[in-house]
Design an enzyme around this catalytic site. Structure first.
Site, PDB file in Angstrom:
ATOM      1  N   GLU A   1      -1.092   8.462  43.274  1.00  0.00           N
ATOM      2  CA  GLU A   1      -0.076   8.116  42.489  1.00  0.00           C
ATOM      3  C   GLU A   1      -0.416   7.427  41.339  1.00  0.00           C
ATOM      4  O   GLU A   1      -1.809   7.048  41.136  1.00  0.00           O
ATOM      5  CB  GLU A   1       0.913   7.392  43.374  1.00  0.00           C
ATOM      6  N   ASN A   2       0.447   7.172  40.392  1.00  0.00           N
ATOM      7  CA  ASN A   2       0.067   6.502  38.980  1.00  0.00           C
ATOM      8  C   ASN A   2       1.142   5.844  38.461  1.00  0.00           C
ATOM      9  O   ASN A   2       2.269   5.989  38.789  1.00  0.00           O
ATOM     10  CB  ASN A   2      -0.371   7.764  38.131  1.00  0.00           C
ATOM     11  N   ALA A   3       0.973   4.535  37.856  1.00  0.00           N
ATOM     12  CA  ALA A   3       1.967   3.718  37.345  1.00  0.00           C
ATOM     13  C   ALA A   3       2.849   4.612  36.666  1.00  0.00           C
ATOM     14  O   ALA A   3       4.057   4.231  36.481  1.00  0.00           O
ATOM     15  CB  ALA A   3       1.317   2.570  36.900  1.00  0.00           C
TER      16      ALA A   3
ATOM     17  N   TYR B   1       4.798   7.316  36.775  1.00  0.00           N
ATOM     18  CA  TYR B   1       4.965   8.121  37.991  1.00  0.00           C
ATOM     19  C   TYR B   1       4.799   9.638  37.853  1.00  0.00           C
ATOM     20  O   TYR B   1       4.270  10.154  38.904  1.00  0.00           O
ATOM     21  CB  TYR B   1       6.442   7.558  38.624  1.00  0.00           C
TER      22      TYR B   1
ATOM     23  N   CYS C   1      -0.277  15.450  44.167  1.00  0.00           N
ATOM     24  CA  CYS C   1      -0.179  15.487  45.895  1.00  0.00           C
ATOM     25  C   CYS C   1      -1.218  15.861  46.575  1.00  0.00           C
ATOM     26  O   CYS C   1      -2.288  16.272  45.738  1.00  0.00           O
ATOM     27  CB  CYS C   1       0.953  16.846  45.962  1.00  0.00           C
TER      28      CYS C   1
ATOM     29  N   GLU D   1      -2.111  18.346  48.578  1.00  0.00           N
ATOM     30  CA  GLU D   1      -2.502  19.692  48.425  1.00  0.00           C
ATOM     31  C   GLU D   1      -3.148  20.208  47.204  1.00  0.00           C
ATOM     32  O   GLU D   1      -4.056  20.854  47.244  1.00  0.00           O
ATOM     33  CB  GLU D   1      -1.210  20.677  48.697  1.00  0.00           C
TER      34      GLU D   1
ATOM     35  N   CYS E   1       5.627  20.075  49.154  1.00  0.00           N
ATOM     36  CA  CYS E   1       6.769  20.236  47.968  1.00  0.00           C
ATOM     37  C   CYS E   1       6.645  21.464  47.644  1.00  0.00           C
ATOM     38  O   CYS E   1       5.719  22.441  47.800  1.00  0.00           O
ATOM     39  CB  CYS E   1       6.638  18.873  47.187  1.00  0.00           C
TER      40      CYS E   1
ATOM     41  N   CYS F   1       3.958  22.484  45.602  1.00  0.00           N
ATOM     42  CA  CYS F   1       2.670  22.919  46.312  1.00  0.00           C
ATOM     43  C   CYS F   1       2.745  24.140  46.898  1.00  0.00           C
ATOM     44  O   CYS F   1       1.693  24.773  47.347  1.00  0.00           O
ATOM     45  CB  CYS F   1       2.419  21.499  47.040  1.00  0.00           C
TER      46      CYS F   1
HETATM   47  N1  THU Z   1       3.342  14.374  48.487  1.00  0.00           N
HETATM   48  C1  THU Z   1       2.252  15.062  48.627  1.00  0.00           C
HETATM   49  O1  THU Z   1       1.186  14.596  48.612  1.00  0.00           O
HETATM   50  N2  THU Z   1       2.589  16.409  49.009  1.00  0.00           N
HETATM   51  C2  THU Z   1       3.800  16.764  49.320  1.00  0.00           C
HETATM   52  O2  THU Z   1       3.590  18.208  49.494  1.00  0.00           O
HETATM   53  C3  THU Z   1       4.780  16.231  49.324  1.00  0.00           C
HETATM   54  C4  THU Z   1       4.627  14.812  48.686  1.00  0.00           C
HETATM   55  C5  THU Z   1       3.229  12.969  47.836  1.00  0.00           C
HETATM   56  C6  THU Z   1       3.583  12.859  46.391  1.00  0.00           C
HETATM   57  C7  THU Z   1       4.090  11.333  46.421  1.00  0.00           C
HETATM   58  O3  THU Z   1       2.778  10.630  46.000  1.00  0.00           O
HETATM   59  C8  THU Z   1       4.428  10.916  47.702  1.00  0.00           C
HETATM   60  O4  THU Z   1       3.988  12.015  48.560  1.00  0.00           O
HETATM   61  C9  THU Z   1       5.881  10.800  47.739  1.00  0.00           C
HETATM   62  O5  THU Z   1       6.688  11.650  47.453  1.00  0.00           O
END
Ligand code: THU
Length: 130
Positions: A43-45, A47, A52, A54, A85, A88
């Protein structure tokens, strides 16, 4: 191999950088040669710039010379299944056949198996551009 992939995704999960959502995700890809490539969400400040797990695993596979995703395990905690998601699913589609299995795990083990086609039906892929 399924067990090894599940374990790899679970083992990498605590390395995820998720200070904003507190939702850590680990991913482990098995490529066409049986090699495993790992990724975590970062993640990053700012947003939207976060990425992800994947996406990280796909980048690791490509950087290592892998060409095809044979299978992926994705691990995330919580009551809900940690399915990839939408973005991904499309990222996976670029390097995977419709019957590629997605092993959805929590931090304790495998919970459910989906095929890519089930999660992304009637998808748009590289062949659409032929
Ligand atoms: N996230 C993933 O890494 N993969 C997914 O397929 C679903 C979501 C992460 C993104 C974010 O850092 C956190 O989960 C919450 O959404």
């Amino acid at each position: 191999m399924t067990d090894a992939l599940v374990k790899a995704a679970i083992d990498i999960l605590p390395k995820a950088y998720a200070p904003y959502s507190q939702f850590q995700v680990g991913a482990a890809i098995q490529d066409e040669e049986g090699r495993i490539h790992l990724g975590v969400n970062v993640e990053n400040a700012a947003y939207p710039v976060g990425s992800c797990a994947e996406a990280g695993a796909i980048a690791a596979m490509i950087a290592a010379g892998g060409k095809q995703i044979a299978c992926i395990a994705v691990a995330g905690r919580g009551a809900e299944l940690c399915t990839p998601c939408g973005g991904c699913r499309q990222r996976l589609r670029e390097f995977a056949a419709p019957d590629m299995e997605i092993l959805v795990c929590d931090d304790k083990g495998l919970r459910k198996i989906f095929t890519l086609e089930t999660l992304l039906p009637h998808s748009f892929g590289p062949n659409n551009l032929d």
